[in-house]
Design a protein around this motif. Structure first.
Motif, PDB file in Angstrom:
ATOM      1  N   PRO A 315       0.789  -1.235   0.000  1.00 31.35           N
ATOM      2  CA  PRO A 315       0.000   0.000   0.000  1.00 31.35           C
ATOM      3  C   PRO A 315       0.824   1.290   0.000  1.00 31.35           C
ATOM      4  CG  PRO A 315      -0.100  -1.086   2.133  1.00 31.35           C
ATOM      5  CD  PRO A 315       0.546  -2.047   1.196  1.00 31.35           C
ATOM      6  N   GLY A 316       2.026   1.259   0.569  1.00 30.65           N
ATOM      7  CA  GLY A 316       2.848   2.471   0.573  1.00 30.65           C
ATOM      8  C   GLY A 316       3.190   2.927  -0.828  1.00 30.65           C
ATOM      9  N   ARG A 317       3.586   1.988  -1.656  1.00 35.08           N
ATOM     10  CA  ARG A 317       3.904   2.305  -3.058  1.00 35.08           C
ATOM     11  C   ARG A 317       2.658   2.757  -3.802  1.00 35.08           C
ATOM     12  NH1 ARG A 317       4.601   3.565  -7.380  1.00 35.08           N
ATOM     13  NH2 ARG A 317       6.092   2.869  -8.974  1.00 35.08           N
ATOM     14  N   ALA A 318       1.514   2.116  -3.529  1.00 37.02           N
ATOM     15  CA  ALA A 318       0.260   2.497  -4.181  1.00 37.02           C
ATOM     16  C   ALA A 318      -0.130   3.922  -3.813  1.00 37.02           C
ATOM     17  CB  ALA A 318      -0.848   1.529  -3.790  1.00 37.02           C
ATOM     18  N   ALA A 319       0.044   4.292  -2.532  1.00 35.70           N
ATOM     19  CA  ALA A 319      -0.313   5.635  -2.074  1.00 35.70           C
ATOM     20  C   ALA A 319       0.524   6.703  -2.774  1.00 35.70           C
ATOM     21  CB  ALA A 319      -0.144   5.734  -0.565  1.00 35.70           C
ATOM     22  N   LYS A 320       1.801   6.405  -3.021  1.00 37.08           N
ATOM     23  CA  LYS A 320       2.661   7.373  -3.712  1.00 37.08           C
ATOM     24  C   LYS A 320       2.195   7.585  -5.155  1.00 37.08           C
ATOM     25  CE  LYS A 320       6.795   6.522  -0.933  1.00 37.08           C
ATOM     26  NZ  LYS A 320       8.190   5.997  -0.917  1.00 37.08           N
ATOM     27  N   SER A 321       1.701   6.531  -5.778  1.00 32.97           N
ATOM     28  CA  SER A 321       1.168   6.669  -7.135  1.00 32.97           C
ATOM     29  C   SER A 321      -0.061   7.570  -7.147  1.00 32.97           C
ATOM     30  CB  SER A 321       0.807   5.291  -7.707  1.00 32.97           C
ATOM     31  OG  SER A 321       1.958   4.488  -7.878  1.00 32.97           O
ATOM     32  N   VAL A 322      -0.897   7.447  -6.109  1.00 33.92           N
ATOM     33  CA  VAL A 322      -2.089   8.294  -6.015  1.00 33.92           C
ATOM     34  C   VAL A 322      -1.686   9.747  -5.806  1.00 33.92           C
ATOM     35  CG1 VAL A 322      -4.211   8.743  -4.739  1.00 33.92           C
ATOM     36  CG2 VAL A 322      -3.471   6.389  -5.136  1.00 33.92           C
ATOM     37  N   GLN A 384     -11.993  14.446  -6.477  1.00 37.26           N
ATOM     38  CA  GLN A 384     -12.913  13.321  -6.265  1.00 37.26           C
ATOM     39  C   GLN A 384     -12.773  12.258  -7.347  1.00 37.26           C
ATOM     40  OE1 GLN A 384     -15.838  12.210  -7.901  1.00 37.26           O
ATOM     41  NE2 GLN A 384     -15.891  13.710  -9.573  1.00 37.26           N
ATOM     42  N   LEU A 385     -12.505  12.681  -8.565  1.00 39.78           N
ATOM     43  CA  LEU A 385     -12.394  11.728  -9.670  1.00 39.78           C
ATOM     44  C   LEU A 385     -11.178  10.821  -9.489  1.00 39.78           C
ATOM     45  CD1 LEU A 385     -13.494  10.868 -12.465  1.00 39.78           C
ATOM     46  CD2 LEU A 385     -11.952  12.550 -13.475  1.00 39.78           C
ATOM     47  N   ILE A 386     -10.045  11.399  -9.143  1.00 33.72           N
ATOM     48  CA  ILE A 386      -8.808  10.618  -8.993  1.00 33.72           C
ATOM     49  C   ILE A 386      -8.870   9.707  -7.773  1.00 33.72           C
ATOM     50  CG2 ILE A 386      -6.332  10.812  -8.517  1.00 33.72           C
ATOM     51  CD1 ILE A 386      -6.437  13.392 -10.283  1.00 33.72           C
ATOM     52  N   LEU A 387      -9.372  10.229  -6.652  1.00 30.02           N
ATOM     53  CA  LEU A 387      -9.452   9.401  -5.450  1.00 30.02           C
ATOM     54  C   LEU A 387     -10.488   8.283  -5.610  1.00 30.02           C
ATOM     55  CD1 LEU A 387      -9.094  12.002  -2.561  1.00 30.02           C
ATOM     56  CD2 LEU A 387      -7.382  10.428  -3.480  1.00 30.02           C
ATOM     57  N   ALA A 388     -11.581   8.566  -6.307  1.00 28.13           N
ATOM     58  CA  ALA A 388     -12.558   7.508  -6.595  1.00 28.13           C
ATOM     59  C   ALA A 388     -11.921   6.417  -7.437  1.00 28.13           C
ATOM     60  CB  ALA A 388     -13.778   8.089  -7.304  1.00 28.13           C
ATOM     61  N   GLY A 389     -11.100   6.797  -8.427  1.00 27.30           N
ATOM     62  CA  GLY A 389     -10.389   5.812  -9.237  1.00 27.30           C
ATOM     63  C   GLY A 389      -9.433   4.980  -8.400  1.00 27.30           C
ATOM     64  N   THR A 444     -11.899  12.007  -0.100  1.00 28.34           N
ATOM     65  CA  THR A 444     -10.662  12.315   0.609  1.00 28.34           C
ATOM     66  C   THR A 444     -10.647  11.666   1.990  1.00 28.34           C
ATOM     67  OG1 THR A 444     -10.469  14.436  -0.556  1.00 28.34           O
ATOM     68  CG2 THR A 444      -9.199  14.181   1.472  1.00 28.34           C
ATOM     69  N   ALA A 445     -11.756  11.765   2.709  1.00 27.08           N
ATOM     70  CA  ALA A 445     -11.838  11.179   4.046  1.00 27.08           C
ATOM     71  C   ALA A 445     -11.644   9.663   3.987  1.00 27.08           C
ATOM     72  CB  ALA A 445     -13.184  11.525   4.681  1.00 27.08           C
ATOM     73  N   ARG A 446     -12.252   9.012   3.007  1.00 22.71           N
ATOM     74  CA  ARG A 446     -12.139   7.563   2.889  1.00 22.71           C
ATOM     75  C   ARG A 446     -10.708   7.148   2.555  1.00 22.71           C
ATOM     76  NH1 ARG A 446     -14.950   3.011   4.486  1.00 22.71           N
ATOM     77  NH2 ARG A 446     -14.743   1.324   2.956  1.00 22.71           N
ATOM     78  N   PHE A 447     -10.081   7.880   1.655  1.00 18.33           N
ATOM     79  CA  PHE A 447      -8.724   7.527   1.264  1.00 18.33           C
ATOM     80  C   PHE A 447      -7.761   7.700   2.436  1.00 18.33           C
ATOM     81  CE2 PHE A 447      -4.544   8.324  -0.611  1.00 18.33           C
ATOM     82  CZ  PHE A 447      -4.434   7.234  -1.462  1.00 18.33           C
ATOM     83  N   VAL A 448      -7.893   8.795   3.166  1.00 18.75           N
ATOM     84  CA  VAL A 448      -7.022   9.057   4.313  1.00 18.75           C
ATOM     85  C   VAL A 448      -7.249   8.012   5.407  1.00 18.75           C
ATOM     86  CG1 VAL A 448      -6.544  10.695   6.185  1.00 18.75           C
ATOM     87  CG2 VAL A 448      -6.810  11.523   3.836  1.00 18.75           C
TER      88      VAL A 448
END
Length: 458
Positions: A315-322, A384-389, A444-448
């Protein structure tokens, strides 16, 4: 020592950023081509007949609502394929891909029903009587391309999931060029080709949808010529794989329905105000699409990278991509925000090239003011579009659905419950703005919160 670690960290993020751009830029070009085609469609229809432009907005939105459930399901193909790639199970991709094809073909009877009942559906929404015939014509011809539109979304998931996004870009560019050429020929007529107006625009779009689907299908067989993905041998039906696609794709499709349905409901409320408010809204949304739709490419890239790196790297690597995706999205949308605020008159001059009628001139004047609303929410829309993706890439599709449903219902309920007797156009644009901000805050809240870090789809 600390400086060396900092340099390594910067180099690492630089690599992450480049990886994102390699995937996202072709997808942005592809999505941008689609937005440009829609822009050209509606602009040419304005030049042909202002009422046709208004009808294309309502008819086009109804078309999207009709097809967005299967498209939403099909859109998860790329994210799930990316997890097969990350898990080194590429031999399962072909059989899984075929399930999205069978699901697409099952949507044909529903699309035929929509086309047959188009006139009654528009009358139920109390559209202006002078627009209903044009809206019906536009929707019916578009529905002929409905299966093609869903199929090309399903098949493109093979290329996004295996990170061959340049294929999507080139096919989209060719399809966009075909659409524009057909628009010019069929809307205005040329030689033996009769002038078809709004019907010509819809026929051109339908032909472009099927062109993309056929191209993607042929190219998939080309890239699987060594049977690496077992596309030819995986043609059969698999209940387990179809269930997987439906479990993760159905909430995505329902979210598309709630978002598209909410937006269409607002547009139809604006349509009840008359042709000019609807025409002004169409003009403003046209420029909104130029900013918004290319960001769909960034969202798909975030989804694919999260799906792959959750399995492959954690997940750390995935978060950096986001984070890299958000930086690209914020930078791009901020440029448009500035343009909407400083150059609204310059943008609207495009609609004045073919001497507008008095009604169109009034609509252009109103649309300049509406671009301020777009400026107020465009960065939040990118967020919202990017975080939803990203959340969908992890498999958190049910939360994305719930958020989309809640935001749509809240915005529309407030709009209807407090609709003023005058100034309704600006009121409904405030509701669009509220809707986008609600989506951005919740995503944003869900991703964080980070629950997505423990989710898997394969």
């Amino acid at each position: 020592m600390n400086e060396h670690r900092l340099d390594a960290s910067q180099q690492s993020f630089r690599f992450i950023f480049v990886e994102l751009l390699v995937i996202a830029l072709p997808l942005m070009v592809s999505a941008g081509t689609f937005s440009l085609v829609l822009f050209v469609d509606r602009t040419l229809l304005l030049w042909y007949n202002g009422a046709s432009m208004s009808a294309s907005m309502a008819g086009g939105n109804f078309f999207w609502v009709s097809i967005c459930l299967p498209i939403g399901i099909a859109s998860m193909t790329g994210a799930i394929i990316s997890q097969y790639v990350g898990a080194d199970e590429e031999d399962k991709i072909g059989r899984f891909l075929w399930q999205s094809v069978w699901l697409t073909l099952l949507s044909t009877p529903f699309f035929a029903w929509i086309a047959y009942n188009a006139d009654d559906l528009f009358r139920l929404t109390e559209q202006p009587s002078e627009l209903i015939q044009a809206e019906t014509t536009y929707l019916r011809w578009l529905m002929l391309g409905g299966v093609g539109a869903v199929l090309e979304n399903a098949l493109s998931g093979f290329f996004s999931g295996t990170q061959r996004t340049r294929v999507i870009m080139w096919v989209s560019l060719l399809s966009g060029l075909l659409n524009v050429v057909l628009d010019l020929l069929l809307i205005f007529g040329a030689g033996p080709i009769p002038e078809m107006g709004i019907a010509g625009a819809a026929i051109a779009s339908s032909m472009a949808f099927w062109f993309k689907a056929i191209c993607f299908g042929l190219l998939i067989f080309y890239y699987d010529r060594d049977n690496r993905y077992q596309v030819r041998s995986g043609i059969g039906f698999s209940g387990a794989l179809l269930t997987k696609l439906l479990f993760f794709g159905f909430p995505t499709g329902l979210m598309y329905v709630t978002e598209a349905g909410g937006f269409t409901a607002i547009v139809l409320r604006i349509g009840r105000l008359g042709d000019i408010p609807l025409r002004a809204t169409t003009m403003a949304i046209n420029f909104n699409m130029v900013a918004f739709i290319p960001l769909v490419g960034v969202s798909i890239a975030a989804s694919v990278l999260v799906g792959r790196h959750l399995i492959e790297s954690g997940p750390g690597r995935a978060a950096k991509s986001v984070l890299a995706a958000l930086l690209v999205g914020w930078g791009y949308s901020l440029l448009w925000c500035i343009a909407y605020l400083i150059f609204p008159g310059v943008m609207m001059q495009l609609y004045e090239i073919n001497t507008p009628t008095a009604d169109s001139a009034l609509a252009i004047s109103i649309a300049k003011g509406l671009l301020k609303f777009v400026a107020f929410y465009v960065v939040m829309d990118a967020t919202q579009l990017i975080l939803a993706g990203a959340l969908r890439g992890a498999g958190d599709t049910w939360f994305v659905l719930g958020t989309g449903l809640m935001s749509s219902v809240v915005a529309f309920a407030i709009g209807v419950g407090n609709e003023p007797s005058q100034g309704q156009l600006h009121w409904w644009w405030w509701m669009i703005t509220l809707w986008v901000w609600l989506l951005a805050v919740c995503m944003t809240a869900r991703f964080v919160h980070g629950k997505w870090k423990t989710m898997r789809m394969v």
